[in-house]
Enzyme design. Structure first.
Site, mmCIF file in Angstrom:
data_model
loop_
_atom_site.group_PDB
_atom_site.id
_atom_site.type_symbol
_atom_site.label_atom_id
_atom_site.label_comp_id
_atom_site.label_asym_id
_atom_site.label_seq_id
_atom_site.Cartn_x
_atom_site.Cartn_y
_atom_site.Cartn_z
ATOM 1 N N TYR A 125 0.816 -1.213 0.000
ATOM 2 C CA TYR A 125 0.000 0.000 0.000
ATOM 3 C C TYR A 125 0.855 1.271 0.000
ATOM 4 C CZ TYR A 125 -4.305 -2.609 0.855
ATOM 5 O OH TYR A 125 -5.383 -3.447 0.739
ATOM 6 N N LYS A 192 4.118 -13.952 5.691
ATOM 7 C CA LYS A 192 4.394 -14.994 4.694
ATOM 8 C C LYS A 192 5.921 -15.059 4.543
ATOM 9 C CE LYS A 192 2.927 -17.930 1.498
ATOM 10 N NZ LYS A 192 2.118 -19.136 1.780
ATOM 11 N N ASP A 226 -1.794 -17.677 5.112
ATOM 12 C CA ASP A 226 -2.796 -18.579 4.527
ATOM 13 C C ASP A 226 -3.371 -19.518 5.589
ATOM 14 O OD1 ASP A 226 -0.195 -19.449 4.506
ATOM 15 O OD2 ASP A 226 -0.249 -20.370 2.536
ATOM 16 N N ASP A 250 -5.551 -5.865 5.865
ATOM 17 C CA ASP A 250 -6.767 -5.437 5.176
ATOM 18 C C ASP A 250 -7.650 -6.644 4.856
ATOM 19 O OD1 ASP A 250 -8.523 -3.703 4.056
ATOM 20 O OD2 ASP A 250 -7.389 -3.332 2.232
#
Ligand code: NAP
Length: 362
Positions: A125, A192, A226, A250
């Protein structure tokens, strides 16, 4: 009771309706708020040539506290997000998004109590993007190849994902301090880092570094994003305070909103060192604009966060109790709540009638 001046940004789409409902509920508590209206968004663009005129930032810098409705961001093209610009301009580095069950919403779970702390200033972002076909994109692609760092297809668009020590450390520290101040027991850092070693890997390294300072006081764990999504659906009770880089924060906060009845139920706050801007998680839902249909609960619960921030705890509790009562009774609720409860929107009330029902409980 102290008087507070608050900047009010009604916003686009359903924004004006839900902020009107919010304002009526807040005023009915007796909290002494003077609203300084400084609008932003797509509809302001036509008049001012920018969706975020300087007077909006000037007002927030002066009042230190703002509450806004959602603002439309054109997809793919057009102006950049007003929300992202506000967060960057005021260094609102924390995006606080609590998700908690309220009986009567018809949500799939009735025992959710999760607080999402999303980093708000960097990651994908950051707004550092190179358009497909541009000279800058071509130059960057050549540079990466020349450094032996990898082959990017020549017809690519590129978005950069910067993650810094500074931003990671301060957001994780804020999450731990929030946990202590609010009697929470665990912080989960989400990442991640197995794939994104230098960006998410750095976020995780800083999370572990900060967590060590709180050992014995607040439990810490880290999880891959995930697996986190699956865990949230299967065993949401495992989560307490979650801290995430911007993009995952988000996405995961919308998932969490889904656990407690949908986007109409999810409040939020953007907090920096000098100012705070309160806004619901959801967007401007243009298809419902002007129809007096949208659920203002998220905006109203956002005002609860704002009132707590202002030290107006009695007013905040009054609103929370009113929302709980109206949802539990289930007769004066908006279309989305009717739909999750009964499978039909029959008998739903409008945005303002729902606010009236809350006010009637005071
Ligand atoms: P959205 O406005 O959040 O709406 C998506 C769907 O969520 C709606 O169609 C509706 O679902 C449900 N929903 C959202 N708010 C609701 C409410 N108050 N009451 C009841 N249901 C509600 O997402 P979007 O359509 O993807 O985005 C629209 C615009 O908002 C975009 O321009 C986006 O960039 C912007 N946006 C702004 C912000 C912000 O200002 N902070 C945040 C997110 C998105 P059903 O139709 O199934 O009832």
């Amino acid at each position: 009771m102290a008087k507070h001046t608050v900047t009010l940004i009604p916003g686009d789409g359903i924004g004006p309706e839900i902020t009107t409902a919010m304002r009526r509920v807040v005023e009915a508590t007796g909290a002494d708020i003077e609203w300084e209206i400084a609008d932003a968004g797509e509809h302001v663009m036509a008049e001012c040539g920018t969706p975020l005129p300087d007077y909006v930032l000037d007002s927030i810098r002066k009042t230190k506290v703002a509450i806004k409705g959602p603002v439309t961001t054109p997809v793919g093209t057009g102006f950049r997000s007003v929300n992202v610009a506000l967060r960057k301009a005021l260094d609102l580095y924390v995006n606080l998004r609590p998700a908690f069950s309220i009986p009567g919403t018809g949500a799939r779970y009735d025992d959710i109590d999760i607080v999402i702390v999303r980093e708000n200033t960097e990651d994908l972002y950051a707004g550092i993007e190179f358009e497909q076909g541009s000279a800058q994109a071509a130059e960057l692609i050549d540079w990466v190849a020349a450094k032996g760092a990898g082959a990017i297809r020549p017809d690519s668009g590129i978005s950069l994902k910067p993650i810094s020590i500074t931003a990671s450390e301060r957001i994780v520290r804020w999450a731990f301090e929030y946990a202590i101040a609010n009697d929470r027991h665990k912080v989960t850092a989400v990442h991640k880092a197995n794939i994104l070693k230098y960006s998410d890997g750095l976020f995780l390294e800083m999370a572990r570094h900060v967590a060590a300072e709180y050992e014995g006081r607040i439990e810490f764990e880290d999880r891959i994003v995930d697996m986190t999504c699956m865990g949230l659906v299967l065993y949401p009770e495992q989560f307490d305070v979650m801290v995430l880089p911007n993009l995952y924060g988000d996405i995961v906060s919308d998932l969490a909103a889904g656990l407690v009845g949908g986007l109409g139920m999810a409040p939020g706050a953007n907090i920096g060192t000098g100012c705070a801007v309160f806004e619901p998680v959801h967007g401007s839902a243009p298809k419902y604009a002007g129809k007096d249909m949208a659920n203002p609960t998220a905006e109203i619960l956002t005002a609860v966060l704002m009132l707590q921030h202002l030290g107006e705890h009695e007013a905040a509790e009054k609103i929370l109790a009113g929302v709980r009562q109206v949802l539990a009774e289930g007769t004066h609720v908006t279309y989305d709540i009717k739909r999750t409860n009964t499978g039909s929107t029959d008998g739903a009330v409008g945005t303002q009638a729902y606010a009236d029902a809350i006010v009637a409980t005071f």
